[in-house]
Every structure is written in structure tokens, then in C-alpha cells.
Scaffold this active site. Structure first.
Site, short mmCIF file in Angstrom:
data_model
loop_
_atom_site.label_atom_id
_atom_site.label_comp_id
_atom_site.label_asym_id
_atom_site.label_seq_id
_atom_site.Cartn_x
_atom_site.Cartn_y
_atom_site.Cartn_z
N ASP A 127 0.86 -1.17 0.00
CA ASP A 127 0.00 0.00 0.00
C ASP A 127 0.92 1.24 0.00
O ASP A 127 2.10 1.12 0.33
CB ASP A 127 -0.85 -0.08 1.27
CG ASP A 127 -1.49 1.21 1.61
OD1 ASP A 127 -2.23 1.73 0.77
OD2 ASP A 127 -1.24 1.74 2.72
N ASP A 157 0.09 5.20 1.11
CA ASP A 157 -0.01 6.08 2.29
C ASP A 157 -0.02 5.28 3.59
O ASP A 157 -0.76 4.31 3.72
CB ASP A 157 -1.31 6.90 2.24
CG ASP A 157 -1.28 7.91 1.10
OD1 ASP A 157 -1.27 7.49 -0.06
OD2 ASP A 157 -1.27 9.12 1.39
P1 IMP Z 1 -3.29 4.31 -0.24
O1 IMP Z 1 -3.11 4.37 1.26
O2 IMP Z 1 -1.99 4.17 -0.96
O3 IMP Z 1 -4.28 3.24 -0.65
O4 IMP Z 1 -3.84 5.77 -0.75
C1 IMP Z 1 -5.02 6.31 -0.25
C2 IMP Z 1 -5.08 7.80 -0.47
O5 IMP Z 1 -4.91 8.17 -1.85
C3 IMP Z 1 -6.46 8.35 -0.13
O6 IMP Z 1 -6.60 8.60 1.23
C4 IMP Z 1 -6.53 9.64 -0.95
O7 IMP Z 1 -6.02 10.74 -0.20
C5 IMP Z 1 -5.60 9.41 -2.13
N1 IMP Z 1 -6.29 9.32 -3.44
C6 IMP Z 1 -5.98 10.02 -4.52
N2 IMP Z 1 -6.74 9.66 -5.58
C7 IMP Z 1 -7.56 8.70 -5.12
C8 IMP Z 1 -8.57 7.92 -5.78
O8 IMP Z 1 -8.87 8.04 -6.98
N3 IMP Z 1 -9.21 7.01 -4.98
C9 IMP Z 1 -8.89 6.83 -3.68
N4 IMP Z 1 -7.94 7.52 -3.05
C10 IMP Z 1 -7.28 8.47 -3.77
MG MG Z 2 -2.73 3.23 3.38
#
Ligand code: IMP
Ligand code: MG
Length: 392
Positions: A113, A115
């Protein structure tokens, strides 16, 4: 006291390890009901056994769980023991005498993942000096392990990913240790399971966008554009309704394959309660859009899976989910089995986490912050070195 607590805890972990072995032996038979299934009806299939007893001893030696007099083994203790048990099973598998299915050992694909797992929420990977995870990722590439970054962040343009991952991409490009083939073993799956980009040292932002027809799963081939837009329409209406009823100071963002909300004023964050309520309301409104009365036709999006999750500062509804994202990575690399794939993420709560879906496609490790990801990878590297030492 510590010695007897240690022995008792180890016995409990050994018992659960045996329950999982029994579950694996039954899960693909015509009598799938295991004892574990009766105790935990929602339990999923296991792709490998879990070396829980050994993992407990390892984590106890670090966290002194059995030496604590007042604080019982906690959720975090158990989460970290499960992570260790999973990587032990993949990297240093025990010969179980009573394990019936043949499980191919070894780690072939690591998915992450973005973030909170690779970088802090909303942050980026800048350089190997500021972001220690980069060197660990390069190490796994040098061992021919494939890496997929399976993130909800959904963009079609390589530049958007470069802005978040430049430290990693540039370190791979300038590496003299990695072969060209090893470099192309880094891919990004954006928007949960919507956009595939592959490392390319010739490309401007080190990434090449791959057209969907080259990688989608069979199950995704009949998602027509009107069906996708119909799902996003329902989601968008649900977000607007949450803004009204919960008095949210939020804006709606509609994208090609997602719709979401974020704080209208960045200095006034949405509260946890607002984010969680929005996830549940949107989920419920999309599900109720699928129920039909009498001879009514189901809506066009009835067959499309979706994810609604709390991203910490925003809520998104995405088309597809991380189980499809991980499966697409497995397919891209020629069909890597679930037992040789490990997904590392922070969102595994069954209610509002997007990594949770990956659990049905592969083995998983649940981390709480980027420092834990680095610690997990270091534990894996040490195990790999020890395993190679014992084989050589
Ligand atoms: P992950 O933790 O890598 O899955 O990223 C999640 C974060 O990506 C979300 O909290 C959003 O801030 C950001 N984000 C940017 N574009 C999108 C999208 O199209 N769908 C969902 N999250 C997005
Ligand atoms: Mg995450």
C-alpha cells in the site's frame, strides 16, 4: 512467573497454529468445515500455515510480552506475532508432517500500500537518505522479487506517481547493481485496480502507462463505461447526501474511476466520526441501489465490485478493490500464486479498510506506520540471509 506465562502463551499460539493447519487441510475438500470455521465463521482461506509458536518466541524476545505483570498481550502484540508468523512461513518454511495441500514455498511478489505503509499519510518518497524503505525495496528487486505498489491513489499520468515516488524511481534508475530486467519488476497499480504503470528507465518519469487490454483480469472485461459511471453516480449522490445530513465542510471530487470527498478548508480536518459515518452511509446506499423489486432489472453496475474507505483525511469510493489489484499484479508477472505473494498495508479493519480486500488474493502483513514496514522488511532480509546460509 515470566517463565510460566511464556510457556502458557507459547502453548496457546501452538494450538492456534494447529487449528490453522487443520483448516488448510480441509479448506479445499468436500467437507470444508474446520474447527476454526466453527469458532470464527468469517475466517478466510489460508494460503500458507502460520508459524505462530516460533513467531511468539521471537516477538517475546523483543517485546518482553511474558515479562509484563499488568498489561495483557495486546492487539498490537498479536498483530506483530501474526506478521512474523507469516514471513517465517514464506521465507523459512517448517516441514509440517500433517499438511496435505502442496504449497510452493518462497516469496516471489511483494505488494505494498502507499499512504501510511511506504510513506506518512499524504507524504512522498524523496531519497534513500530520508526514506530508509527505498534501500530495502532495492534489495528485494536485486533478489528477483517482484514489487507492486497497490495504492488507492488513482491517476493515469506517470508524473502524478513520480511526484509521490521520485526517490524510489530515481534510485532504481541510477542503480548499477540491478539488471534492466530487475528494474522492470517494479510496477504500480493505481486506483486500487484501475491503472497499471511499469518502471521504464527510458521514460520521462521512469514509468510507462500500460493499456487496460494488456492486463485486466477476465472478471473485469465486461465492465462497460456506462456501468462504471452508473456506480459512480450512485456514490456521488450518496456523498452529497452525507454532506447535507452531517453538515460536512467538504468538497466532492469525481474522477475517471473514483468519487470522494475531502475537507473544503484544509485547516479544518474532517473528524474521524464524520469520515467513518460517511464510509458506512455510502456503502449502504450503493448496496441498497442493487436491490430490485419484482421484475425490475438490476442496475447496470450490479456486477462491479467497489471499495469505500476512510483515507484518514478523505473518503473515497473506488471502482474495483485491492484483491483485484493484487491479482492483476500476479497475472502481469506470469501467474504468481497467492502463497508466494505478500501484501503489506495499514488498512485491514473489515469495516472501512481498503487493504482488507487483498487478504482474499494473497498473504498479508498488517503494519501501523512506515517505520514498521522498514522493520518488517529488515526481519525478512535477516531471515532470507539465514535461510540461504543454512542451505549453502
Ligand atoms: P493508499 O493508502 O496508498 O491506498 O492511498 C489512499 C489515499 O490516496 C487516499 O486517502 C486519498 O487521499 C488518495 N487518493 C488520490 N486519488 C484517489 C482515488 O482516486 N481514490 C482513492 N484515493 C485516492
Ligand atoms: Mg494506506
Amino acid at each position: 512467573m515470566a517463565r510460566s506465562a511464556r510457556q502458557r502463551y507459547a502453548e496457546i499460539f501452538r494450538d492456534v497454529e494447529d487449528l490453522i493447519l487443520d483448516h488448510i487441510n480441509r479448506q479445499y475438500t468436500s467437507h470444508p468445515n474446520s474447527k476454526l470455521n466453527m469458532l470464527v465463521p468469517t475466517i478466510s482461506p489460508f494460503f500458507t500455515p502460520l508459524a505462530l509458536e516460533d513467531a511468539f518466541y521471537h516477538q517475546d524476545s523483543i517485546r518482553a510480552i511474558s515479562s509484563r505483570r499488568f498489561v495483557a498481550p495486546s492487539f498490537n502484540d498479536v498483530r506483530l506475532i501474526l506478521n512474523t508468523a507469516q514471513i517465517l512461513a514464506m521465507i523459512q518454511p517448517k516441514p509440517y508432517r500433517f499438511l496435505r495441500p502442496k504449497i510452493s514455498p518462497g516469496l516471489e511478489l511483494l505488494t505494498f500500500d502507499g499512504d501510511v505503509t511506504l510513506y506518512e499519510d499524504g507524504a512522498s518518497l524523496h531519497s534513500p537518505e530520508s526514506d530508509p524503505v527505498i534501500l530495502r525495496l532495492l534489495h528485494f528487486l536485486s533478489q528477483d522479487v517482484r514489487i507492486g505498489i497497490v495504492t488507492a491513489a488513482g491517476y493515469t499520468q506517470p508524473k502524478n506517481y513520480f511526484d509521490r515516488l521520485s526517490g524510489l524511481l530515481l534510485a532504481i534508475r541510477s542503480s548499477t547493481q540491478l539488471t534492466s530486467a530487475q528494474k522492470t519488476n517494479l510496477i504500480i497499480m493505481g486506483g486500487e485496480s484501475n491503472f497499471l504503470l511499469v518502471f521504464d528507465e527510458q521514460a520521462e518519469y521512469c514509468l510507462r502507462y500500460i493499456h487496460r487490454r494488456e492486463w485486466v483480469l477476465d472478471a473485469m472485461k465486461d465492465w462497460s463505461e456506462p456501468a462504471i459511471q452508473s456506480l459512480l453516480d450512485v456514490g456521488e449522490a450518496a456523498f452529497h447526501s452525507c454532506i447535507r445530513t452531517l453538515h460536512l465542510q467538504a468538497k466532492v471530487l469525481r474522477k475517471e474511476r473514483a468519487v470522494g470527498i475531502y475537507a473544503a478548508d484544509q485547516s479544518k480536518k474532517l473528524t474521524r466520526e464524520q469520515l467513518e459515518e460517511t464510509v458506512l452511509v455510502v456503502q449502504q446506499m450503493v448496496v441498497s441501489s442493487l436491490s430490485t423489486r419484482g421484475s425490475e432489472q438490476p442496475p447496470p453496475h450490479a456486477h462491479i465490485p467497489f471499495t469505500v474507505f476512510n483515507g484518514g483525511a478523505d473518503v473515497f469510493l473506488d471502482v474495483g478493490d485491492k484483491s483485484m489489484g493484487v491479482q492483476s499484479c500476479q497475472k502481469w508477472f506470469g501467474g504468481i500464486p497467492p502463497s508466494s505473494t505478500l501484501h503489506v498495508g495499514d488498512q485491514f479493519l473489515s469495516g472501512g479498510g481498503n487493504d482488507f480486500k487483498a487478504r482474499s488474493a494473497c498473504c498479508c502483513a498488517w503494519i501501523a506506520n512506515p517505520a514498521e514496514t522498514v522493520a518488517l522488511l529488515d526481519e525478512m532480509i535477516a531471515l532470507g540471509d539465514r535461510q540461504r546460509g543454512s542451505e549453502g
